[in-house]
Design a protein around this motif. Structure first.
Motif, short mmCIF file in Angstrom:
data_model
loop_
_atom_site.label_atom_id
_atom_site.label_comp_id
_atom_site.label_asym_id
_atom_site.label_seq_id
_atom_site.Cartn_x
_atom_site.Cartn_y
_atom_site.Cartn_z
N LYS A 180 37.13 -54.27 9.97
CA LYS A 180 38.07 -53.98 11.05
C LYS A 180 37.42 -53.91 12.43
O LYS A 180 38.07 -54.14 13.44
N GLY A 181 36.16 -53.52 12.49
CA GLY A 181 35.50 -53.42 13.79
C GLY A 181 35.65 -52.08 14.46
O GLY A 181 35.17 -51.88 15.58
N TYR A 182 36.31 -51.14 13.80
CA TYR A 182 36.50 -49.80 14.35
C TYR A 182 36.87 -48.87 13.19
O TYR A 182 37.16 -49.34 12.07
N LEU A 183 36.84 -47.57 13.43
CA LEU A 183 37.23 -46.62 12.39
C LEU A 183 38.74 -46.50 12.35
O LEU A 183 39.37 -46.11 13.34
N GLN A 184 39.32 -46.87 11.22
CA GLN A 184 40.77 -46.90 11.11
C GLN A 184 41.35 -45.58 10.62
O GLN A 184 42.45 -45.20 11.00
N LEU A 185 40.62 -44.87 9.76
CA LEU A 185 41.13 -43.64 9.15
C LEU A 185 40.61 -42.41 9.89
O LEU A 185 39.41 -42.30 10.15
N SER A 186 41.50 -41.49 10.18
CA SER A 186 41.09 -40.29 10.90
C SER A 186 40.17 -39.41 10.05
O SER A 186 39.30 -38.71 10.59
N ASP A 187 40.33 -39.45 8.72
CA ASP A 187 39.48 -38.62 7.86
C ASP A 187 38.01 -38.99 7.99
O ASP A 187 37.13 -38.13 7.86
N THR A 188 37.74 -40.28 8.23
CA THR A 188 36.35 -40.73 8.34
C THR A 188 35.64 -40.06 9.50
O THR A 188 34.43 -39.81 9.44
N ASP A 189 36.37 -39.75 10.54
CA ASP A 189 35.76 -39.19 11.74
C ASP A 189 35.06 -37.87 11.47
O ASP A 189 34.05 -37.56 12.12
N PHE A 190 35.55 -37.11 10.49
CA PHE A 190 34.92 -35.82 10.21
C PHE A 190 33.56 -36.00 9.52
O PHE A 190 32.64 -35.23 9.75
N SER A 191 33.45 -37.04 8.69
CA SER A 191 32.15 -37.35 8.09
C SER A 191 31.19 -37.88 9.15
O SER A 191 29.99 -37.59 9.12
#
Length: 516
Positions: free
Chosen positions: A31-42
């Motif tokens: 995708k070229g970017y973080l799509q899922l908000s949950d990933t941001d916490f990791s």
């Protein structure tokens, strides 16, 4: 060394060509970017480790848990942030060199982070088929079906932890079936990492232990293998207990708090059918090729009873846990996210389909089903899943939402809209909402153009072209198509050679894994 060379260079094995084709497809599907908000916490946890040598991050309701000290920590397992460390460090370095925000460069790199796990899954699956003596030609067909005809493809380019879980689970399954002491120890290490990524997997440990202790062979060997598999999990468990105590002053607190108790078995009668067959989250809807696998379980169990029992028990336990979880849908994600790590086990019986598939007509039929299943993945690859949920949950009114199509159908509607070159402005009638003034329904425009990540196709080449202002990058996937075409031609030659070589062999005869 020779094995490594054969892995990175397509040789005479058709499966090698399939692996390379999947790699090319996965790279151009990121995708070229973080799509899922949950990933941001990791990612935040990884950044905290790198910059401060700590684990605490800002508090967010339902995603972090406050400790007695007042600090808050991510509820997600430590396994994923540890894996993210080099990506975050590289992203920070690129940000300094390019002058772009670190969040953008790190997100770009992390959008490719699941591809190694997707490839590891396919490699382990290929090795497992060799253990089961599946012919090389048919093995390559199975590999293509798993890699391109299931959600393995979609999640390879998605920034979620399911692809990591899938690869580590496959490592554990392959290792215990391979049975050698070295393999079992490596499998135990993979399972230990799997536990650190998601503590719930500890509930699957008894299944592996039972397989190792009841498998055919001397009792001394069975006990030895069980100990080798268990030791890494013991170390991982001790580390997790220590980490929990350091954070929450409670070794049994993983970070989920009361949320960890939200399992409701009484809802299984409703959720299990939806997880398998609904057009919103149905496994067989998003992976049609898995229907074929249903016809192979009997032959699989007849040839390899213990291994079929291992796979079926793991699948059933996962299905029950996912169905009982309060958020059984898996949030804003394509398909049944909680079932995704177990897709290779669902798929495995295809290698044991009854005798009719050995004919040329049978193989063509299976190849056709694989092709249809691969095509069915395209809308999920090119359309951002969050756009679907944004429209259905936040843009359409409650009354309009009653007419909205399922997630799967809606992804194709959105893709058709994008292929027509239209901007992210829709009419309610595009989604089947009738214009009926008597019931208070009127056709209206839905403007989503403010969501920049919704525009165009949801792949990194589109994002990069938009960020850099260079439209020529839109055409970069054509290079990938040329690579796939070249590999397909060589694959065809390799398949003909493999078919001639194994024309007298019958796949999956089942000598018994213990004799391998």
């Amino acid at each position: 060394m020779n094995r490594f060379v054969n892995l990175i260079r397509p040789g005479c094995r058709p499966s090698n060509y399939v692996l390379w084709m999947c790699l090319v497809v996965y790279v151009f599907s990121a995708k070229g970017y973080l799509q899922l908000s949950d990933t941001d916490f990791s990612v935040q946890t990884a950044q905290a480790i790198l910059t401060r040598g700590q684990l605490n991050i800002p508090y967010v309701f339902l995603s972090t848990l406050k400790a007695p000290s007042g600090k808050s920590y991510s509820k997600y397992g430590i396994g994923l942030p540890i894996y993210y460390l080099p990506f975050v460090a590289a992203g920070d370095g690129l940000a300094l060199l390019s002058g772009r925000p670190a969040s953008r460069t790190t997100g770009f790199l992390l959008s490719f982070a699941n591809i190694p796990f997707a490839m590891l899954t396919l490699i382990l699956f290929s090795k497992l088929l060799r253990l089961f003596e599946v012919s090389e030609a048919y093995s390559s067909l199975c590999l293509a079906g798993l890699g391109l005809g299931t959600l393995v493809w979609q999640y390879a380019g998605l920034d979620s932890g399911e692809e990591m879980q899938m690869a580590l689970l496959m490592l554990a399954v392959y290792a215990v079936i391979r049975w050698t002491p070295r393999a079992v120890l490596i499998g135990g290490m993979g399972f230990g990492w799997l536990f650190l990524a998601k503590q719930l997997y500890v509930l699957f440990f008894p299944v592996f232990a039972m397989y190792l202790l009841t498998r055919r062979g001397e009792m001394r060997q069975r006990v030895q293998r069980a100990m080798l598999f268990t030791i890494p999990l013991v170390f991982a468990g001790a580390f997790d207990l220590w980490l929990n105590y350091i954070r929450f002053r409670n070794p049994m607190e993983s970070g989920y708090g009361l949320e960890a108790t939200l399992f409701f078995p009484q809802q299984l009668w409703r959720t299990v059918p939806l997880l398998l067959g609904s057009f919103d989250k149905g496994l067989f809807i998003y992976c049609p090729v898995l229907v074929l696998a249903l016809f192979g379980w009997r032959s699989f169990a007849g040839a390899y009873r213990e291994e079929a029992d291992l796979c079926s028990v793991l699948i059933i336990e996962n299905l029950l846990l996912a169905g009982a979880w309060y958020s059984w849908e898996g949030g804003w994600s394509p398909g049944p996210r909680l079932l995704v790590p177990f897709i290779p086990l669902w798929f495995l019986p295809i290698a044991f389909l009854p005798g009719w598939w050995r004919s040329a007509m049978g193989r063509r039929f299976i190849a056709f089903v694989v092709l249809i299943s691969a095509v069915s993945q395209i809308a999920g690859i090119l359309v951002k899943d969050q756009e679907i949920h944004q429209i259905k949950d936040n843009v359409l009114t409650l009354r309009e939402g009653r007419y909205a199509p399922s997630d799967y159908v809606m992804s194709w509607i959105l893709l058709q809209h994008k292929l027509a070159g239209q901007k992210e402005i829709y009419r309610t009638s595009d989604f089947g909402v009738p214009d009926n003034p008597e019931n208070g329904l009127h056709m209206r425009l839905l403007d989503l153009s403010s969501y920049r990540s919704f525009a165009g196709m949801n792949v990194w080449t589109e994002q990069l072209a938009r960020w850099s202002g260079k439209p020529v990058l839109h055409w970069l996937p054509i290079f990938g198509l040329f690579l796939i075409g070249w590999l397909a031609l060589d694959l065809q030659k390799a398949l003909k050679a493999a078919t001639r070589k194994h024309s007298t062999q019958t796949p999956a005869q089942g000598k018994g894994v213990a004799t391998l």
